[in-house]
Design a protein around this motif. Structure first.
Motif, PDB file in Angstrom:
ATOM      1  N   ILE A  26       0.861  -1.178   0.000  1.00 45.20           N
ATOM      2  CA  ILE A  26       0.000   0.000   0.000  1.00 45.20           C
ATOM      3  C   ILE A  26       0.907   1.241   0.000  1.00 45.20           C
ATOM      4  N   GLY A  27       0.832   2.035  -1.075  1.00 46.79           N
ATOM      5  CA  GLY A  27       1.653   3.237  -1.178  1.00 46.79           C
ATOM      6  C   GLY A  27       3.096   2.950  -1.522  1.00 46.79           C
ATOM      7  N   GLY A  39      -7.823  -1.583  -3.912  1.00 48.82           N
ATOM      8  CA  GLY A  39      -8.979  -2.416  -4.230  1.00 48.82           C
ATOM      9  C   GLY A  39      -8.795  -3.216  -5.504  1.00 48.82           C
ATOM     10  N   VAL A  40      -8.165  -2.618  -6.512  1.00 49.53           N
ATOM     11  CA  VAL A  40      -7.901  -3.306  -7.773  1.00 49.53           C
ATOM     12  C   VAL A  40      -6.931  -4.459  -7.545  1.00 49.53           C
ATOM     13  N   GLU A  88      -7.754  -8.506  -8.006  1.00 45.56           N
ATOM     14  CA  GLU A  88      -7.070  -9.346  -8.987  1.00 45.56           C
ATOM     15  C   GLU A  88      -6.317 -10.492  -8.320  1.00 45.56           C
ATOM     16  N   MET A  89      -5.744 -10.264  -7.142  1.00 47.99           N
ATOM     17  CA  MET A  89      -5.062 -11.355  -6.439  1.00 47.99           C
ATOM     18  C   MET A  89      -6.066 -12.415  -6.001  1.00 47.99           C
ATOM     19  N   ASP A  90      -7.271 -11.987  -5.591  1.00 53.10           N
ATOM     20  CA  ASP A  90      -8.325 -12.959  -5.271  1.00 53.10           C
ATOM     21  C   ASP A  90      -8.749 -13.724  -6.522  1.00 53.10           C
ATOM     22  N   LEU A  91      -8.875 -13.015  -7.639  1.00 51.77           N
ATOM     23  CA  LEU A  91      -9.308 -13.650  -8.887  1.00 51.77           C
ATOM     24  C   LEU A  91      -8.351 -14.756  -9.306  1.00 51.77           C
ATOM     25  N   ILE A  92      -7.048 -14.496  -9.248  1.00 54.83           N
ATOM     26  CA  ILE A  92      -6.090 -15.504  -9.728  1.00 54.83           C
ATOM     27  C   ILE A  92      -5.792 -16.562  -8.673  1.00 54.83           C
ATOM     28  N   GLY A  93      -6.239 -16.334  -7.422  1.00 48.63           N
ATOM     29  CA  GLY A  93      -6.315 -17.419  -6.452  1.00 48.63           C
ATOM     30  C   GLY A  93      -5.058 -17.788  -5.717  1.00 48.63           C
ATOM     31  N   ILE A  94      -4.101 -16.882  -5.551  1.00 48.87           N
ATOM     32  CA  ILE A  94      -2.864 -17.220  -4.839  1.00 48.87           C
ATOM     33  C   ILE A  94      -3.192 -17.478  -3.365  1.00 48.87           C
ATOM     34  N   PRO A  95      -2.701 -18.591  -2.797  1.00 51.27           N
ATOM     35  CA  PRO A  95      -3.146 -19.005  -1.457  1.00 51.27           C
ATOM     36  C   PRO A  95      -2.871 -18.002  -0.338  1.00 51.27           C
ATOM     37  N   HIS A  96      -1.691 -17.377  -0.331  1.00 52.53           N
ATOM     38  CA  HIS A  96      -1.304 -16.531   0.801  1.00 52.53           C
ATOM     39  C   HIS A  96      -1.098 -15.090   0.335  1.00 52.53           C
ATOM     40  N   ILE A 148      -0.046 -11.165   1.497  1.00 48.27           N
ATOM     41  CA  ILE A 148       0.582 -10.296   2.491  1.00 48.27           C
ATOM     42  C   ILE A 148       0.372  -8.853   2.062  1.00 48.27           C
ATOM     43  N   VAL A 149      -0.229  -8.059   2.929  1.00 51.37           N
ATOM     44  CA  VAL A 149      -0.417  -6.633   2.672  1.00 51.37           C
ATOM     45  C   VAL A 149       0.565  -5.856   3.538  1.00 51.37           C
ATOM     46  N   VAL A 150       1.367  -5.008   2.890  1.00 52.42           N
ATOM     47  CA  VAL A 150       2.382  -4.216   3.585  1.00 52.42           C
ATOM     48  C   VAL A 150       2.021  -2.739   3.441  1.00 52.42           C
TER      49      VAL A 150
END
Length: 570
Positions: A479-480, A515-516, A520-528, A530-532
Motif C-alpha cells: 500500500i503506497g 482495491g484493484v 485481482e489477487m483474489d481472482l487468480i487465487g494465490i493461497p497466501h 501479504i499486505v504491507v
C-alpha cells in the motif's frame, strides 16, 4: 516475479461464451485464450499451473517404476488399420494426407505406436515388466467443443503403457498405476473418486475412471453409500425385477394423438405417467438394416450397453429418417413394437410393463392397453437403460444408488492382448515360445485437471487454488509503494527473504489502487496474501490472509517467513 514484468491479463467481465465456472475464471484470470474452437493458448499464469500438475505426475510415475518417452503426435494410418481402429474410431480421429498422399492421423491416443515400439525393442521375458509413459499434446476432433479445456479438441495428456508376460503381471502393473493415481490426486489437493468404468474405444475388459465430483461434470457417477460401490452409470448393470408382471386389465385400443411425438407431450395429452409408456428407438444394425431398442418411456438408452449387442452396428448410430420410414411406415415419434417386422431388443423394465401405451406405426395414432404375450410376442429382455437415482445397487438389490456428477481426470485400463495380437507384438517366454504382451493403458488429463480443480474450489471472488497447484505461493500487495520509502524497503526485503526461503512470490508493484490489486489477487487465487503498509509497519506488523478466508490477521514482519512456513504446511 513482479507484476510489472509479468504477462498478467485479467478480465473484469465474464465472457459471454463461457458456460461453466472453470472456463469463466480461466479466461478472466488470464490462464488461457482461445485460438479456435476447442483450441487454446496457455498464458504464463496458466502454464505455471500446468507445470505444477506435470511435475507431480512425473514424480509419481517415476516413483511407480515407469520411464518417460516421447512418441510422435502424427501417426501413420497403417498402424491404425492393423489394429482395426482406423475406421472404428469414428470422426473424432483427425485424418489427413501428406504431400505423397500417404494417410496419417493426429494422435488422440498412442496404443498403436507404443505397441509397435515394444514389438521392435522388447524381445525377451527378461525385459518385462516394462512401463513407458509420456506427457504430450493430443487431438480429438470433438463435434461440439465446450466448457473450455474440459471438452477441448487439443489437450495435454499423460499416457502410460505397461507390458507384462501374463495376466497376473498385468494386474500387478494395473494396481501399481491405480495406487499411483491415488497419490497424484491427493498430492494435487483434489478429492478424486475411483469408479468402475467402460473401456470405450480404447478397449480391454477392465477399467476404472478417476473423477473429481462437481455439479458441472459431464459424467454421471453412481454410488451406494452402504456398500461403497461406485461406477460410471454407463457401467451399472440393472437386473430384471423378481416380481411378476401384472396381468392385463385393458383391451388394446387405438387413440388419435395429433402432433404428439415425444413421451412428454404424449403423457400430458393422454394424462398418464411416462412410466406407463414405451418408446421404440431404431438404430443401425450390424447387417446394415435397422433394429429396434425398446425402453420404458421415462428411461434413457445406455449407448454402451446397446453397442454390446451383436446385432447393433458399432459405433452406435441412430437410423436415418428415411430408413425409419422404410422399416416402419411411420416417423420416429410414432413407432411401436406391435407388428414391427425388424429385430427387437426389449429392456428389462419395458418388458415388465402391462397395459402400456406405444406408437402404432402410423402417424398421429398410438395404441393403449398393449400387453406382452397377448398383443405381441413375449419378449426376451436385456439390460439396455441408463441407471438413475434410486435404482438398485448391483451388489445388493435391497440397497439403492445415488447419482452425482463427475469430471473424469484419469482412466486406467487392462487391455490384455487386444493390441499386441492385432499388431503382432510378441516376446519369447522362458521356454523360447512366442507370446503376446499383456498390456495396460493409463491416462491422466493434464489440462483437464486444471479446470477440475477450479470447479471444485472457487468462490464469487475467483479461483481458490489448492496449494500444490497455485501458480505462486504468496502474493505481496504493498500500500503506497510509490510514495513510501519505508514500504518500498520493507517490501523489497520481504520479497527477497521469501524467495530465499523457497516460496514462489508474486509482488504486485503496479501503480494501482489497493482495491484493484486485492480483487485481482483474489481472482487468480494465490493461497497466501501479504499486505504491507505504513500503518502496520509502524507497529512492526504486516497483514496476512489466506485466499479461502475472509478475515485478515496481523503478524510481526520479522516472524513472517517462519509463520508462512507453518501456515503453508497445514
Amino acid at each position: 516475479m513482479r507484476t510489472s514484468n509479468f504477462f498478467l491479463t485479467t478480465l473484469k467481465e465474464i465472457p459471454a461464451d463461457a458456460e461453466v465456472v472453470s472456463h469463466q475464471l480461466m479466461l478472466r484470470a488470464g490462464l488461457i485464450r482461445q485460438v479456435a474452437s476447442g483450441v487454446y493458448n496457455w498464458l504464463p499464469l496458466g502454464h505455471r499451473v500446468l507445470s505444477k500438475v506435470q511435475q507431480v505426475v512425473r514424480e509419481e510415475m517415476n516413483r511407480a517404476g515407469a520411464q518417460e518417452v516421447l512418441l510422435p503426435a502424427v501417426q501413420p494410418a497403417e498402424l491404425w488399420r492393423q489394429s482395426g481402429r482406423w475406421d472404428a474410431y469414428g470422426p473424432e480421429l483427425l485424418r489427413f494426407s501428406d504431400r505423397h498422399h500417404r494417410d496419417f492421423c493426429f494422435g488422440p491416443t498412442h496404443e498403436e505406436v507404443i505397441t509397435t515400439l515394444a514389438r521392435a525393442e522388447i524381445r525377451s521375458y527378461r525385459q518385462l515388466p516394462m512401463n513407458l509413459y509420456q506427457v504430450q499434446t493430443k487431438f480429438r476432433d470433438e463435434i461440439r467443443p465446450r466448457f473450455g479445456v474440459m471438452r477441448s479438441r487439443e489437450f495435454i495428456m499423460k499416457d502410460a503403457y505397461s507390458f507384462d508376460r501374463d495376466p497376473a503381471g498385468m494386474a500387478q502393473s494395473y494396481q501399481a498405476m491405480y495406487d499411483a493415481y491415488g497419490r497424484i490426486f491427493e498430492r494435487l489437493g483434489l478429492a478424486a473418486q475411483a469408479v468402475e468404468a467402460d473401456s470405450g474405444s480404447i478397449g480391454g475388459n477392465f477399467s476404472h475412471e478417476f473423477h473429481v465430483l462437481a455439479d458441472s461434470g459431464e459424467d454421471a457417477i453412481a454410488f451406494c453409500s452402504e456398500c461403497g460401490y461406485a461406477a460410471n452409470v454407463e457401467k451399472v448393470t440393472i437386473a430384471p425385477r423378481s416380481d411378476r408382471r401384472p396381468l392385463p386389465s385393458q383391451a388394446m385400443d387405438e387413440v388419435a394423438t395429433p402432433n404428439q411425438h415425444t413421451i412428454s407431450d404424449l403423457s400430458d395429452f393422454l394424462k398418464i405417467s411416462p412410466e406407463q409408456t414405451i418408446k421404440t428407438l431404431l438404430v443401425d444394425g450390424s447387417d446394415g438394416t435397422p433394429v429396434a431398442l425398446i425402453l420404458r418411456g421415462d428411461h434413457d438408452l445406455n449407448a454402451v450397453k446397446a453397442e454390446a449387442l451383436d446385432a447393433v452396428a458399432k459405433p452406435l448410430r441412430f437410423a436415418s429418417a428415411e430408413s425409419i420410414k422404410q422399416a416402419t411406415g411411420a416417423s420416429a415419434g410414432s413407432i411401436g413394437p406391435v407388428g414391427l417386422k425388424i429385430p427387437m431388443f426389449v429392456d428389462h423394465a419395458a418388458g415388465e410393463l402391462a397395459d402400456f401405451v406405444c406408437g402404432a406405426n402410423r402417424e398421429d395414432v398410438h395404441l393403449t392397453g398393449v400387453n406382452w404375450g397377448r398383443d405381441l410376442p413375449e419378449p426376451e429382455s436385456f439390460d439396455l437403460r441408463q441407471a438413475g437415482e434410486g435404482d438398485p445397487c448391483p451388489n445388493d438389490p435391497d440397497r439403492s444408488i445415488s447419482v452425482r456428477r463427475g469430471i473424469e481426470v484419469g482412466h486406467v485400463f487392462q487391455l490384455g492382448t487386444k493390441y499386441s495380437e492385432a499388431l503382432d507384438a510378441h516376446f519369447l517366454d522362458p521356454e523360447g515360445r512366442s507370446q503376446p504382451f499383456y498390456m495396460g493403458c493409463y491416462g491422466i488429463g493434464i489440462t483437464r485437471i486444471v479446470a477440475a480443480a477450479i470447479e471444485q474450489s472457487h468462490d464469487d471472488r475467483g479461483i481458490i487454488w489448492p496449494g500444490p497447484l497455485a501458480p505462486f505461493d504468496v502474493c505481496i500487495v504493498p500500500i503506497g509503494l510509490k510514495k513510501s520509502e519505508k514500504v518500498a524497503q520493507a517490501v523489497d526485503a520481504l520479497y527477497s527473504d521469501l524467495q530465499s526461503a523457497g516460496f514462489e512470490v508474486l509482488l504486485d508493484d503496479r501503480d494501482e489502487r489497493p482495491g484493484v490489486m486485492f480483487s485481482e489477487m483474489d481472482l487468480i487465487g494465490i493461497p497466501h496474501r501479504i499486505v504491507v503498509g505504513e500503518r502496520g509497519l509502524e507497529k512492526g506488523n504486516v497483514e496476512y490472509r489466506h485466499r479461502a478466508e475472509t478475515e485478515s490477521t496481523d503478524y510481526p514482519l520479522n516472524e513472517l517467513v517462519a509463520t508462512l512456513k507453518t501456515l503453508s504446511s497445514l
